[in-house]
Design an enzyme around this catalytic site. Structure first.
Site, PDB file in Angstrom:
ATOM      1  N   ARG A  76       0.932  -1.106   0.032  1.00 50.62           N
ATOM      2  CA  ARG A  76       0.020   0.113   0.091  1.00 50.62           C
ATOM      3  C   ARG A  76       0.760   1.245  -0.067  1.00 50.62           C
ATOM      4  O   ARG A  76       0.356   2.457   0.322  1.00 50.62           O
ATOM      5  CB  ARG A  76      -0.861  -0.164   1.161  1.00 50.62           C
ATOM      6  CG  ARG A  76      -2.098  -1.012   1.101  1.00 50.62           C
ATOM      7  CD  ARG A  76      -2.928  -1.191   2.403  1.00 50.62           C
ATOM      8  NE  ARG A  76      -3.586  -2.204   2.368  1.00 50.62           N
ATOM      9  CZ  ARG A  76      -4.989  -2.236   1.963  1.00 50.62           C
ATOM     10  NH1 ARG A  76      -5.464  -1.140   1.302  1.00 50.62           N
ATOM     11  NH2 ARG A  76      -5.673  -3.380   1.824  1.00 50.62           N
TER      12      ARG A  76
ATOM     13  N   ASP B 139      -9.058   3.489  -6.011  1.00 50.39           N
ATOM     14  CA  ASP B 139      -8.913   4.906  -6.124  1.00 50.39           C
ATOM     15  C   ASP B 139      -7.710   5.565  -5.841  1.00 50.39           C
ATOM     16  O   ASP B 139      -7.216   6.326  -6.536  1.00 50.39           O
ATOM     17  CB  ASP B 139     -10.059   5.586  -5.453  1.00 50.39           C
ATOM     18  CG  ASP B 139     -10.324   5.178  -3.753  1.00 50.39           C
ATOM     19  OD1 ASP B 139      -9.719   4.002  -3.706  1.00 50.39           O
ATOM     20  OD2 ASP B 139     -11.032   5.722  -2.998  1.00 50.39           O
TER      21      ASP B 139
ATOM     22  N   LYS C  84      -9.493  -1.682 -10.172  1.00 53.98           N
ATOM     23  CA  LYS C  84      -9.537  -2.663  -9.056  1.00 53.98           C
ATOM     24  C   LYS C  84     -10.397  -2.293  -7.683  1.00 53.98           C
ATOM     25  O   LYS C  84      -9.843  -1.444  -7.256  1.00 53.98           O
ATOM     26  CB  LYS C  84      -7.989  -3.195  -8.972  1.00 53.98           C
ATOM     27  CG  LYS C  84      -8.367  -4.370  -7.658  1.00 53.98           C
ATOM     28  CD  LYS C  84      -7.147  -4.100  -6.763  1.00 53.98           C
ATOM     29  CE  LYS C  84      -7.425  -2.913  -5.739  1.00 53.98           C
ATOM     30  NZ  LYS C  84      -6.532  -2.665  -4.424  1.00 53.98           N
ATOM     31  N   THR C  85     -11.148  -2.855  -7.257  1.00 52.83           N
ATOM     32  CA  THR C  85     -11.452  -2.894  -5.969  1.00 52.83           C
ATOM     33  C   THR C  85     -12.692  -3.792  -5.794  1.00 52.83           C
ATOM     34  O   THR C  85     -13.759  -3.364  -6.252  1.00 52.83           O
ATOM     35  CB  THR C  85     -11.686  -1.518  -5.212  1.00 52.83           C
ATOM     36  OG1 THR C  85     -12.258  -1.593  -3.872  1.00 52.83           O
ATOM     37  CG2 THR C  85     -12.378  -0.930  -5.964  1.00 52.83           C
TER      38      THR C  85
ATOM     39  N   ASP D  31     -14.596  -3.560  -3.327  1.00 58.31           N
ATOM     40  CA  ASP D  31     -15.525  -2.427  -2.596  1.00 58.31           C
ATOM     41  C   ASP D  31     -16.497  -2.062  -3.498  1.00 58.31           C
ATOM     42  O   ASP D  31     -17.701  -1.343  -3.014  1.00 58.31           O
ATOM     43  CB  ASP D  31     -14.700  -1.352  -1.945  1.00 58.31           C
ATOM     44  CG  ASP D  31     -13.717  -1.862  -1.094  1.00 58.31           C
ATOM     45  OD1 ASP D  31     -14.027  -3.008  -0.321  1.00 58.31           O
ATOM     46  OD2 ASP D  31     -12.953  -1.229  -0.581  1.00 58.31           O
TER      47      ASP D  31
ATOM     48  N   LYS E 161     -33.480 -20.892  15.423  1.00 54.56           N
ATOM     49  CA  LYS E 161     -33.130 -20.142  16.833  1.00 54.56           C
ATOM     50  C   LYS E 161     -32.452 -18.995  16.825  1.00 54.56           C
ATOM     51  O   LYS E 161     -32.196 -18.367  17.822  1.00 54.56           O
ATOM     52  CB  LYS E 161     -32.758 -21.319  17.899  1.00 54.56           C
ATOM     53  CG  LYS E 161     -31.262 -21.871  17.500  1.00 54.56           C
ATOM     54  CD  LYS E 161     -31.024 -22.765  18.563  1.00 54.56           C
ATOM     55  CE  LYS E 161     -29.922 -23.654  18.109  1.00 54.56           C
ATOM     56  NZ  LYS E 161     -29.220 -24.826  18.851  1.00 54.56           N
ATOM     57  N   TYR E 162     -31.469 -18.737  15.660  1.00 51.62           N
ATOM     58  CA  TYR E 162     -30.708 -17.647  15.852  1.00 51.62           C
ATOM     59  C   TYR E 162     -30.574 -16.306  14.824  1.00 51.62           C
ATOM     60  O   TYR E 162     -31.457 -16.459  13.874  1.00 51.62           O
ATOM     61  CB  TYR E 162     -29.186 -18.319  15.346  1.00 51.62           C
ATOM     62  CG  TYR E 162     -28.491 -19.023  16.525  1.00 51.62           C
ATOM     63  CD1 TYR E 162     -27.978 -18.587  17.753  1.00 51.62           C
ATOM     64  CD2 TYR E 162     -28.164 -20.228  15.980  1.00 51.62           C
ATOM     65  CE1 TYR E 162     -27.697 -19.392  18.618  1.00 51.62           C
ATOM     66  CE2 TYR E 162     -27.504 -21.232  16.766  1.00 51.62           C
ATOM     67  CZ  TYR E 162     -27.243 -20.628  18.298  1.00 51.62           C
ATOM     68  OH  TYR E 162     -26.688 -21.583  19.077  1.00 51.62           O
TER      69      TYR E 162
ATOM     70  N   GLY F  48     -16.002  -3.500   2.916  1.00 48.95           N
ATOM     71  CA  GLY F  48     -16.072  -2.739   2.031  1.00 48.95           C
ATOM     72  C   GLY F  48     -16.059  -1.022   2.294  1.00 48.95           C
ATOM     73  O   GLY F  48     -16.568  -0.383   1.749  1.00 48.95           O
ATOM     74  N   ARG F  49     -14.930  -1.162   3.405  1.00 49.40           N
ATOM     75  CA  ARG F  49     -14.719   0.481   3.738  1.00 49.40           C
ATOM     76  C   ARG F  49     -15.779   1.314   3.790  1.00 49.40           C
ATOM     77  O   ARG F  49     -16.864   1.115   4.483  1.00 49.40           O
ATOM     78  CB  ARG F  49     -13.546   1.044   2.838  1.00 49.40           C
ATOM     79  CG  ARG F  49     -12.349   0.353   2.721  1.00 49.40           C
ATOM     80  CD  ARG F  49     -11.241   0.862   1.948  1.00 49.40           C
ATOM     81  NE  ARG F  49     -11.731   1.236   0.709  1.00 49.40           N
ATOM     82  CZ  ARG F  49     -10.882   1.544  -0.383  1.00 49.40           C
ATOM     83  NH1 ARG F  49      -9.637   1.882  -0.087  1.00 49.40           N
ATOM     84  NH2 ARG F  49     -11.393   1.818  -1.635  1.00 49.40           N
TER      85      ARG F  49
ATOM     86  N   TYR G  21     -11.770 -11.087   4.226  1.00 47.66           N
ATOM     87  CA  TYR G  21     -10.545 -11.645   3.497  1.00 47.66           C
ATOM     88  C   TYR G  21     -10.955 -12.709   2.801  1.00 47.66           C
ATOM     89  O   TYR G  21     -10.397 -13.122   1.759  1.00 47.66           O
ATOM     90  CB  TYR G  21      -9.714 -11.929   4.513  1.00 47.66           C
ATOM     91  CG  TYR G  21      -9.101 -10.785   5.425  1.00 47.66           C
ATOM     92  CD1 TYR G  21      -8.015 -10.040   4.989  1.00 47.66           C
ATOM     93  CD2 TYR G  21      -9.536 -10.420   6.539  1.00 47.66           C
ATOM     94  CE1 TYR G  21      -7.565  -9.076   5.398  1.00 47.66           C
ATOM     95  CE2 TYR G  21      -9.078  -9.280   7.151  1.00 47.66           C
ATOM     96  CZ  TYR G  21      -7.986  -8.520   6.526  1.00 47.66           C
ATOM     97  OH  TYR G  21      -7.261  -7.430   7.411  1.00 47.66           O
ATOM     98  N   GLU G  22     -11.945 -13.526   3.244  1.00 49.28           N
ATOM     99  CA  GLU G  22     -12.508 -14.735   2.374  1.00 49.28           C
ATOM    100  C   GLU G  22     -12.829 -14.381   0.777  1.00 49.28           C
ATOM    101  O   GLU G  22     -12.716 -15.384  -0.192  1.00 49.28           O
ATOM    102  CB  GLU G  22     -13.788 -15.214   3.015  1.00 49.28           C
ATOM    103  CG  GLU G  22     -13.753 -15.720   4.284  1.00 49.28           C
ATOM    104  CD  GLU G  22     -13.685 -14.613   5.445  1.00 49.28           C
ATOM    105  OE1 GLU G  22     -13.777 -13.260   5.044  1.00 49.28           O
ATOM    106  OE2 GLU G  22     -14.089 -15.041   6.505  1.00 49.28           O
TER     107      GLU G  22
ATOM    108  N   ARG H 166     -11.329 -11.717  -1.119  1.00 42.83           N
ATOM    109  CA  ARG H 166     -10.352 -10.543  -2.070  1.00 42.83           C
ATOM    110  C   ARG H 166      -9.631 -11.630  -2.819  1.00 42.83           C
ATOM    111  O   ARG H 166      -9.053 -10.918  -3.831  1.00 42.83           O
ATOM    112  CB  ARG H 166      -9.627  -9.999  -1.144  1.00 42.83           C
ATOM    113  CG  ARG H 166     -10.276  -9.091   0.439  1.00 42.83           C
ATOM    114  CD  ARG H 166      -9.396  -8.292   0.834  1.00 42.83           C
ATOM    115  NE  ARG H 166      -8.175  -8.782   1.270  1.00 42.83           N
ATOM    116  CZ  ARG H 166      -7.172  -7.805   1.743  1.00 42.83           C
ATOM    117  NH1 ARG H 166      -7.260  -6.591   1.811  1.00 42.83           N
ATOM    118  NH2 ARG H 166      -6.142  -8.524   2.091  1.00 42.83           N
TER     119      ARG H 166
END
Lengths: 569, 569
Positions: free
Chosen positions: B158, B188, B219-220, B222, B260-261, B269-270, B437-438, B440
């Site tokens: 980054r 961006d 790319k993103t 998000d 029950k949940y 996604g920031r 993370y799953e 990306r």
């Protein structure tokens, strides 16, 4: 745009593009059941296999009728049934946690029973049976639920049927609905329930002296209900592990792309480590902990942390500051010293009046003074939040709720502390994950979809053949597939606790000498030192890789391929 | 067994069954680039579209060369290039978080550049560029990474390139490697970086006065880098949202199976809620929070909790004690009063010497005394662990690390507290999840795989056509697809903070008046009151549903179908 809006609204209620297409997907049927475009009932004959446990004598006393009737013999489906009965009324229910493929058991059952017998669905699991919540399963229902994940068609619950009052209620419901048979789709506990009910309802339920047949179907994503070639795997395991393996594979890719995180991933699977082992075989991460091996080797928590820390250190020496670690949900109970500490704490807390009123620091001090030196040292080595959890209120049985302990975070924190001692400059940025609920209700893989359809056909065929006290199974998965019936009484053990006896089907744990574990052990040192991982990706329903089976099942069954050939003659 | 062991070992290093097959999967190429079995370079001509922002005058001063050269004009690829250059040396790098499809950009770029130009891969992102870590991309490399997820072929980071010293380093690396062009694959920020570098390297990099062309690729996961028909979506969004939508669909099935949940699911996604909106459109859960709507309606935290609690109550009245709620990662900053509170706290803490030394209770008391009544009341209404997080150390810019706040848990706790006031007997058992993370680095969907291959071809074609300061794009996704070039300077805004100016590409937030949001709003009351959900399932690479596009993109682009027809003539 209106047309697109309408299209999207039409996708509601299980009509996503994939769901609609999956309903049409053809599935293989084992040769024994095939008859033109339809299916046929078969008779069941004894194989050479006879099942019993060390507690067989006591089980025979407790289950006299089913023991005598079934004599422990495993059956296989063979010749067409000479006289196919009609007019039977059969109830089916889900029991325990959901697993992918359950709906197809109902589909197969309905198909085998045909239009001249009646299938009733029980809403809301065993509790629904007690409350008589039965409704006919229609052709439209089975068309709708075909190849879909989850138990949402009927719902489920975890009520255990074991008291005289409950048995009376079941009899009442059976009489009221004129039931001839009940099919229980569930795990080890639920199949124990099925064994008990089969005995209880063996005869004299109806006015004419007839009983109610009870058949179990082996479900659990945990994979801890299995029996070698006779029951290679419970249904749901394949789908759940493929879902987790995709996520773990994606995270492995991410770890090597972002180059900065260690991901510690906890995987569902209660006591046994089957799920974790399977995911490791598929994705090949740097570190995988197998509870059964840790117990067998009597490793301490410090031993485990040292192994992890040394792997982090040796990868860091090569400039690799990322990795993935898999840990089974049940790990903590398999570390002998931790189990011993928990037992010691249970003992201390059982005799500590006023303990709950103390503040947390005082609780810790009180307990430290009561433990022996080894336990006290281990307790002191744990992070404070874990100490607090170990001192939290016990459940109604006086047990600690171990599932609440964030094992993945515990390992991260202890590894970080150890790394600081070794070399404070080693980068160790981490992310934690827990995969569980995501895997219980996904659309079943082609393997699970076909397996469960045929399990349903087998359960239906057993009912038409007049059998009771059996669990349906399919053998010869890597050939064409053979319907099997496993005598439930032959699986039962006696558990003696607090002076009372309970029958149980023992959970099948990972056999650390079996081929799957041996293969894993042969490769893991390599996986630890370099990124050799694979990213198995999402399960496919069409195309060249749709028929994959669990790798651990292929290894343990000594198959020569990883694709099933179910339904081939 | 040995044969199977060998087969499993052969799966290491990205050779899972699916990975091997995906490498062979054919992908559509947009008509402009097709030439027999191969691809051809094209010239780029102005479309009617001209881009500028409110800060255009100041941007023109800061970016004189690229502003004049490109004049804000959007280009589209057209006729074959009259004179195809050879001998070009092009560097490509990943920047920022990984997104599915990045590898195929490299594959497309390599294919367009052909064997008579050289492609160099930069290891480890912008930092690798500064350090000159360039290596040739070979044919074997692209064969290996084709259609695979992640950025692991090259890695990423980054680092922002913005100082004079960094620019000098880039020039040095460009000269040393005789670079003609650099392709930056990023979001961006990274495309802002590309705009800056394009201007900086416009001319006089090499001894003969030549510059270095710079092309960005959008790319993103998000989805916050998009521009109507000119850039329908950034790559990676489709795959990531399909991965999350499968997980959410599975959990919806689980909620209705286990009965029950309530599952509270936070999605990556920031700032923007695109990911959450798309997942909601696909899976149709009971409750979905969209940050942009909450900001626009100026809802308070209490308003949001009241909405959630009332939905729980009204479902409970129908006997439905389960549900799924989706919350975008960035929610908390969009609640006006919370944003205001955080600003007030930042102000208080900036002038609170010795604050860090106080214990947590003392910190809370100190702050409570300094806030105005409204802020103090809001602060007091938050759970203690959130109060503590709000008082935690600021980052080096004096900002709170909002991403650490467990928004899903906050909503659970506040909803539980509110439910106790309304009716303490309403069941409200919960599970929390965070999916990020799953998503990306999963294998790209057919859409993302085709889109990125063509983005790579477009980036390559722009370089061969001598262009610089553009971002590659593909328009007309629901037709055959058209290569586009978006002038980066036309996207820039000026952000004035602490007296200094920074150029930025503004993040595209969810437009609450656009068709996707309007459709969601038109259906959500129904989804709240009954289980109308769908379970979209795993993405498929073969079979009838492989070409699905994001539903929000189809709606916003007013498409008449949810399948792309990319590459069709």
């Amino acid at each position: 745009m209106t047309r697109l809006n309408d299209r999207l609204t039409a996708m509601e209620q299980h009509n996503a593009l994939l769901e609609d297409q999956l309903r049409q997907l053809p599935l293989p049927i084992v040769p024994a059941f095939r008859a033109g475009d339809g299916v046929r009932a078969v008779s069941f004959d004894a194989t050479g296999d006879v099942l019993s446990t060390a507690d067989a004598a006591r089980v025979a006393e407790m289950f006299p009728q089913t023991t005598v009737a079934n004599a422990g013999k495993v059956l296989h489906g063979g010749a067409p049934l000479a006289q196919r009965p009609s007019g039977k009324r059969v109830a089916v229910l889900f029991s325990g946690g959901p697993a992918p493929g359950g709906h197809n058991v109902v589909v197969g059952l309905k198909q085998m029973l045909g239009s001249d017998n009646l299938l009733l669905g029980v809403r809301g699991g065993p509790k629904g049976l007690l409350n008589g919540r039965l409704e006919p399963v229609t052709d439209a229902d089975v068309a709708k639920i075909r190849n879909s994940g989850g138990f949402d068609y009927l719902g489920t619950d975890r009520t255990k049927i074991k008291t005289a009052e409950q048995f009376a209620k079941v009899r009442e419901v059976a009489v009221k609905n004129a039931l001839d048979a009940i099919v229980i789709i569930g795990g080890d506990d639920s199949n124990t329930n099925a064994a008990v009910l089969a005995e209880e309802l063996f005869a004299n339920v109806h006015a004419d002296g007839r009983g109610v047949q009870v058949i179990g179907v082996p479900k659990t994503i945990d994979g801890d209900l299995q029996l070698g070639d006779l029951l290679p795997i419970s249904f749901g395991f394949d789908t759940a592990t493929r879902i987790y393996a995709e996520m773990v594979g994606n995270i492995l890719q991410d770890s090597r792309s972002s180059l900065k995180y260690w991901h510690f991933v906890k995987l569902m699977g209660r006591a046994a480590s089957h799920v974790t082992l399977e995911v490791a075989l598929q994705a090949k991460p740097a570190i995988t902990l197998i509870s059964e091996e840790i117990a067998a080797k009597k490793l301490s928590l410090a031993d485990i942390i040292e192994q992890i820390a040394q792997t982090v250190v040796s990868r860091a020496a090569k400039g690799i500051h990322h990795g993935v670690l898999l840990v089974p949900e049940g790990l903590i109970e398999f570390v002998p010293e931790v189990k011993s500490l928990i037992d010691a704490l249970n003992e201390v807390l059982a005799h500590a009046d006023g303990f709950a009123a103390l503040d947390e620091a005082a609780k810790r001090a009180f307990v430290a003074g009561k433990l022996d030196a080894a336990h006290a040292a281990l307790f002191a080595s744990l992070p404070e939040y874990i100490q607090d959890m170990l001192l939290a209120d016990r459940d109604s049985h006086g047990n600690l709720q171990l599932s609440l302990i964030p094992t993945e975070q515990l390992l991260v924190d202890m590894t970080r502390a150890r790394l600081k001692q070794i070399d404070a400059k080693i980068p160790f940025a981490t992310q934690c994950h827990f995969f569980g609920y995501e895997g219980r209700c996904g659309a079943p893989t082609l393997f699970d979809a076909a397996y469960t359809l045929n399990l349903g056909l087998t359960a239906g065929a057993l009912i038409l053949a007049g059998k009771t006290g059996y669990m349906a199974s399919i053998g010869n998965l890597f050939g064409g597939g053979v319907p099997l019936a496993i005598p439930l009484a032959g699986l039962l053990n006696i558990e003696r606790r607090h002076g009372s006896e309970a029958v149980v089907i023992e959970k099948a744990l990972v056999n650390i000498d079996a081929p799957a574990m041996q293969y894993f052990v042969s490769r893991r040192a390599e996986w630890a030192q370099a990124d050799l991982f694979a990213s198995p990706g999402p399960r496919q329903f069409w195309g060249p890789v749709a028929s994959q089976v669990p790798l651990s099942v292929a290894l343990n069954r000594k198959a020569d391929d990883v694709l099933f050939r179910f339904g081939e003659v």
